[in-house]
Enzyme design. Sequence first.
Site, PDB file in Angstrom:
ATOM      1  N   ASP A  15       0.875  -1.173   0.000  1.00  0.00           N
ATOM      2  CA  ASP A  15       0.000   0.000   0.000  1.00  0.00           C
ATOM      3  C   ASP A  15       0.908   1.217   0.000  1.00  0.00           C
ATOM      4  O   ASP A  15       1.522   1.541   1.011  1.00  0.00           O
ATOM      5  CB  ASP A  15      -0.892  -0.032   1.252  1.00  0.00           C
ATOM      6  CG  ASP A  15      -1.716   1.254   1.414  1.00  0.00           C
ATOM      7  OD1 ASP A  15      -1.669   2.118   0.509  1.00  0.00           O
ATOM      8  OD2 ASP A  15      -2.400   1.384   2.447  1.00  0.00           O
ATOM      9  N   LYS A  77       2.658  11.459  -3.378  1.00  0.00           N
ATOM     10  CA  LYS A  77       1.637  10.755  -4.158  1.00  0.00           C
ATOM     11  C   LYS A  77       0.718  11.744  -4.879  1.00  0.00           C
ATOM     12  O   LYS A  77       0.186  11.443  -5.938  1.00  0.00           O
ATOM     13  CB  LYS A  77       0.827   9.864  -3.221  1.00  0.00           C
ATOM     14  CG  LYS A  77      -0.136   8.913  -3.900  1.00  0.00           C
ATOM     15  CD  LYS A  77      -0.746   7.990  -2.870  1.00  0.00           C
ATOM     16  CE  LYS A  77      -1.697   6.984  -3.469  1.00  0.00           C
ATOM     17  NZ  LYS A  77      -2.251   6.107  -2.422  1.00  0.00           N
ATOM     18  N   GLU A 176      -7.318   0.624  -4.386  1.00  0.00           N
ATOM     19  CA  GLU A 176      -7.303   0.533  -2.927  1.00  0.00           C
ATOM     20  C   GLU A 176      -8.631   0.057  -2.330  1.00  0.00           C
ATOM     21  O   GLU A 176      -8.629  -0.863  -1.503  1.00  0.00           O
ATOM     22  CB  GLU A 176      -6.850   1.873  -2.334  1.00  0.00           C
ATOM     23  CG  GLU A 176      -5.345   2.055  -2.531  1.00  0.00           C
ATOM     24  CD  GLU A 176      -4.883   3.504  -2.513  1.00  0.00           C
ATOM     25  OE1 GLU A 176      -5.693   4.386  -2.170  1.00  0.00           O
ATOM     26  OE2 GLU A 176      -3.717   3.748  -2.852  1.00  0.00           O
ATOM     27  N   ASP A 198     -13.248   5.052   1.147  1.00  0.00           N
ATOM     28  CA  ASP A 198     -11.811   5.101   1.429  1.00  0.00           C
ATOM     29  C   ASP A 198     -11.335   6.553   1.417  1.00  0.00           C
ATOM     30  O   ASP A 198     -11.171   7.165   0.366  1.00  0.00           O
ATOM     31  CB  ASP A 198     -11.078   4.269   0.359  1.00  0.00           C
ATOM     32  CG  ASP A 198      -9.566   4.225   0.595  1.00  0.00           C
ATOM     33  OD1 ASP A 198      -9.072   4.920   1.500  1.00  0.00           O
ATOM     34  OD2 ASP A 198      -8.885   3.490  -0.141  1.00  0.00           O
TER      35      ASP A 198
END
Lengths: 603, 182
Positions: A15, A77, A176, A198
């Site tokens: 992850d 990210k 994810e 999420d």
Amino acid sequence: MEIDFTSSGHIVGIDLGTTNSLVAFMDLTGPRIIPGADGDKLVPSVVSVTPNGGTVVGNPARELLITQPERSVYSVKRLMGRGIEDVAEELKLFPFRVAPGSESVMQLQLGNRTFTPPEISALVLRQLKQNAEDYFGVPVDKAVITVPAYFNDAQRQATKDAGRIAGLEVLRLVNEPTAAALAYGLDKRENGVVAVYDFGGGTFDISILKLHDGIFEVLATNGDTHLGGDDIDNLLLRIALEDVASEWGQDLSTDGEGVQRLRRAVIQAKERLSFVPSAMIELEYRGKKYEREITRELFDKLITPIVDRTLGPCRDCIKDAGVAVDQIDEVVMVGGSTRIPLVRSSVENLFRSKPHTELNPDEVVALGAAVQAAILSGTVDNKLLLDVTPLSLGIEIMGGVVSKLIHRNSTIPASATENFTTGVDGQTNVLIHVVQGERELVKDNRSLARFDLKGIDPVPAGLARIEVRFLIDANGILSVTARDQRTGKEHSVEVKPSYGLTDEQVEKMIQESVEQAEQDFSARQVREQRVEADAILLAVGKAHKHGAYSELADEERAAIDKSVNEVMLVYNSDDHHLIAAKIEQLNQATIKLAENMLKGTQT
Amino acid sequence: MTSGVTDYYAVLGIPRGLNLSLDALQQRYYELSRQLHPDRFMQKPEAERQRALDMSSALNDAYRTLKDPVKRAQYLLGLEGFDIGEQRSKDVPPELLEEVFELNMALEEMRGGDDSARPQLEQAEKTFAKMLAESDQELAALFVKYDAAPSREILTQIRNVLNRRKYIQNLVSEVEKTLIPT
């Protein structure tokens, strides 16, 4: 080192998060997280460059972020697969320094070195790879990496590039929320309709899945790749900076260390507010003190606009999934930001059911990635993910309008074919512009790439007939092939990605990264030898006072002293072999001494 | 666009037809997915992996098309050589002429900032939603009829319903866009 090529079992699940990253694997007992050397399961996605040009990742880098913010980077990210113009707003809030010459590929300046976002992510991945290798005792070179479901093609490609640069073969990119559903479905539920909400550090995803005897079919997904806990942090940080400016009469925003200390204080207050009704933002810096109480009530009021931004995508997702709210059996909460009570109550209101919070929201995605790794290795064969592409894929047609070829929420792999012809007599190439997004005009969508179909036979206009096949693979990444319908000849398709790295650039980075890793590795070995040297020098120093030392012959004592001197002479060298050799020499010179000391204790 | 290169019915291994059981279709799709999905071929040579990618993308394309009654009908019309171009759906179906005329007036008023047209548009939205439901029923009946005795005549009727449906759908999204400007 002995390399075991037969152990294909060690495909890890990673992850790669905005705030933290984790690596996991699956054994007979199920998926589990591999901790780092410091015992921590979470590796902060922070990279810092030391003054001598080495790199530090994770918890130590998070400390360096405070003391040397100008040489550190976090939340990278958010920059993956983005153009410089996309992140202009972003860069105002983050202390990222863009290096000159970043027009085509963004470069971040850290100390005297520059890095592209995939290279920064590669450093985080390399650390996770290292953690896994230390854990297994064998090399790890294959991984499943998770990405936000709403990541576009360029963002996915950038993540894959990061894996390659880190020396990992990325077998699959998994969304994810889907990974979370896989981990959730593994021990909680076999059948039904599940929504995964999420909300992480930098991205928001909502996915709705149908679970059916081991099949995990994503019905629809939606989200925002620039919405997360970072936005809450920045909101609170702005308020605190204003406070400090009026209380101290000082603009802290230009002071890198001050901002990072305040940011940390704000994050601590935010995290406490999930458990207590009121928390203090506290900063003591350069002899001054700032304190401010934030109540849950005020906090909720401040973050309501941010939380509300997640609800629109949820409604759209429910609509696209073709289900009614009451048909959704469970809502699974993933990501650190779902600890916030307002987030939980908003989700409960929208889905009209209490969301599931019993899984650790920080770990569930990595655990799911490990399950997917086991599926790919063949050790789990009764589960299958059927995921979708989050965004429609289209091409530019006349008037800057988009013609959609593959619609959003199509199960992947998915393909579409389209025929093209020439508009001018003798034309030998056709330029195709591929975009991703839902809007009608090209300019409102995301430019993915321009493809140049070359080598078309020079025939009168409209006679050429080239069939172009667009294929989105199971990673959500596009590839294009073209065939001349008249001649049956395959056409070469030259890809010019609108954002991101070319293959050559990635190859060069892999090379550099290996060299850098060698340097880093040798630096580590030097450090280890110095630790060894410290230990033996300390032991010999102590032995001087021991009776056994005075019992040695003069030349034996002289040999020891000479070896001690030589170890100290090479102590600061960069050659770990040399230090090791001198340590060994000292070892040999002290064998008799050690034996005598041992005898002394026995008698 | 699909140009009949891949026969979606063949991909799913079912006979050509229009009246399909969605449950059976889903079951078939899941079964084939378990066999063909690229996940199952990760440890196999490159050529086999490429083949799995091609076959599973064809399977997904087939399922996506055939599970939706409208797409399914359009697809079969294409297979049977019918022209299903866009322009046909732009012609106003004669029986709707009057309603479309009134609707356009209301849309103009609304866009011009006159909110009094709102109730009329909301009413129109309901009327058209009902028409859509009716044409769905009409299609379902024609599907059964076609499977019992396939003929070009029924296909022509289906195409007409599809065109009318498409036309109404465009009207509905016009109304929606005007009522809730983005």
